[in-house]
Design an enzyme around this catalytic site. Structure first.
Site, short mmCIF file in Angstrom:
data_model
loop_
_atom_site.label_atom_id
_atom_site.label_comp_id
_atom_site.label_asym_id
_atom_site.label_seq_id
_atom_site.Cartn_x
_atom_site.Cartn_y
_atom_site.Cartn_z
N GLY A 89 37.57 41.74 43.26
CA GLY A 89 38.70 40.89 43.64
C GLY A 89 38.31 39.94 44.76
N HIS A 90 37.65 40.49 45.79
CA HIS A 90 37.18 39.65 46.89
C HIS A 90 36.11 38.67 46.39
CE1 HIS A 90 38.20 43.50 49.16
NE2 HIS A 90 38.95 42.62 49.77
N HIS A 103 35.15 44.28 46.83
CA HIS A 103 35.11 44.58 45.39
C HIS A 103 35.19 43.25 44.65
CE1 HIS A 103 39.40 43.87 45.65
NE2 HIS A 103 39.52 44.83 46.54
N GLY A 148 36.88 43.64 54.40
CA GLY A 148 35.68 44.37 53.97
C GLY A 148 35.98 45.37 52.87
P1 AMP Z 1 41.86 42.51 51.94
O1 AMP Z 1 40.43 42.77 52.25
O2 AMP Z 1 42.53 43.62 51.21
O3 AMP Z 1 42.63 42.04 53.17
O4 AMP Z 1 41.88 41.30 50.92
C1 AMP Z 1 41.28 40.08 51.24
C2 AMP Z 1 41.72 39.06 50.23
O5 AMP Z 1 41.32 39.47 48.93
C3 AMP Z 1 43.25 38.88 50.20
O6 AMP Z 1 43.56 37.51 50.03
C4 AMP Z 1 43.63 39.68 48.98
O7 AMP Z 1 44.83 39.26 48.36
C5 AMP Z 1 42.43 39.44 48.06
N1 AMP Z 1 42.36 40.49 47.05
C6 AMP Z 1 42.31 41.83 47.26
N2 AMP Z 1 42.29 42.49 46.07
C7 AMP Z 1 42.34 41.55 45.11
C8 AMP Z 1 42.37 41.59 43.68
N3 AMP Z 1 42.34 42.73 43.01
N4 AMP Z 1 42.42 40.42 43.02
C9 AMP Z 1 42.47 39.24 43.68
N5 AMP Z 1 42.44 39.13 45.02
C10 AMP Z 1 42.38 40.27 45.73
#
Ligand code: AMP
Length: 284
Positions: free
Chosen positions: A36-37, A34, A31
């Site tokens: 990236g997600h 952003h 959650g």
């Molecule tokens: P998280 O919510 O931080 O566990 O991230 C969920 C997924 O989004 C994971 O596979 C992360 O590697 C990916 N992710 C998070 N930030 C980025 C980003 N800036 N660019 C690409 N993927 C991202």
């Protein structure tokens, strides 16, 4: 957009979709979404008939309770963002749905060296918790494809190992790092940066770039030390700055053009821990 909170309800729905031959892509997240997600989710939506996105802050991958407590949670905003994507399945489980027998970060598989270096060295138990939750989520969703970000490069290697050992029917797709306009890798934790560190934060990506550009001519030990000094002088506390084989994450002592390399770093920006990395292909 459909939202499921119960594992059983989600599984019943997905079983029907699978019977109709729908291909499924899965994006696990914690959650505080952003761009990236969103890139992962859009890519999955473009490549599959159905995309499932989970939002679950997994307690067993946090090696510090304070980090778990301070982790940003913005469920209403997340759902608004996800609405833009159109037909999407959201899984928003409670701890009980994920860990019916209680939370666990018991090692599920032997990760070998991957569980000793870089993130693993500074966050004991972290990857065992990640493996637990991703294994559980993959067992529930049983997707054709799993989408993960290069932002957490070591995590991608860990999950590649999990899939190889336990869930070979899933294909892992790694998506590039999405960055802010000034180069800072997007992260849910960035909102916790104070103004001073937010202004300095692009130095992390810039230092990775500078180090990569020096690879052909300078000794690797020197490149790493200069990078650490530069980050520390700017006020960050650098945990590691590594140059390693991108496949094995074994640290390289000298430049060889036999394997892709990855430059990775973790720094404390005040109270906030940031990570970033840069892949360098063999023929750079
Ligand atoms: P998280 O919510 O931080 O566990 O991230 C969920 C997924 O989004 C994971 O596979 C992360 O590697 C990916 N992710 C998070 N930030 C980025 C980003 N800036 N660019 C690409 N993927 C991202």
């Amino acid at each position: 957009m459909l939202l499921f909170k119960k594992t059983k309800d989600l599984q019943d729905y997905l079983a029907k979709a699978k019977k109709q031959g729908q291909r499924m892509g899965f994006v696990p997240t914690m959650g505080a979404l952003h761009e990236g997600h969103m890139e992962l989710i859009r890519r999955s939506a473009a490549e599959n008939d159905l995309t499932i996105c989970s939002i679950y802050v997994n307690p067993t991958q946090f090696n510090e309770l304070s980090d778990l407590e301070k982790y940003p949670r913005t469920p209403e905003k997340d759902l608004l963002l996800l609405r833009e994507v159109g037909s999407l399945i959201i899984f928003f489980p409670s701890d009980k749905e994920i860990y019916p027998d209680g939370p666990s970060n018991a090692p599920l598989i032997d990760l070998g060296h991957l569980n000793e270096v870089q993130e693993a060295a500074f966050r004991p138990g972290h990857f065992d918790g990640v493996v637990q939750v991703v294994h559980r989520l993959l067992s529930i969703v049983q997707p054709d494809r799993l989408y993960m970000g290069q932002k957490d490069y070591q995590q991608v290697l860990v999950i590649r190992e999990l899939i190889r050992q336990k869930l070979p029917d899933t294909t892992l797709v790694m998506c590039p790092i999405v960055r802010e306009a000034d180069g800072l890798a997007m992260s849910s934790r960035n909102v916790r940066l104070d103004t001073g560190f937010r202004q300095k934060a692009p130095l992390i990506a810039a230092t990775l770039e500078t180090a990569a550009a020096q690879l052909p001519e300078k000794a690797i030990a020197e490149i790493k030390q200069e990078a650490i000094d530069k980050l520390n002088e700017a006020g960050f506390k650098t945990e590691y700055f590594e140059i390693s084989n991108a496949d094995t994450l074994l640290s390289v002592g000298q430049l060889s053009r036999e394997a892709d390399l990855v430059l990775s770093t973790a720094v404390w920006a005040g109270e906030v821990r940031l990570i970033d990395n840069l892949l360098v292909p063999i023929n750079f």
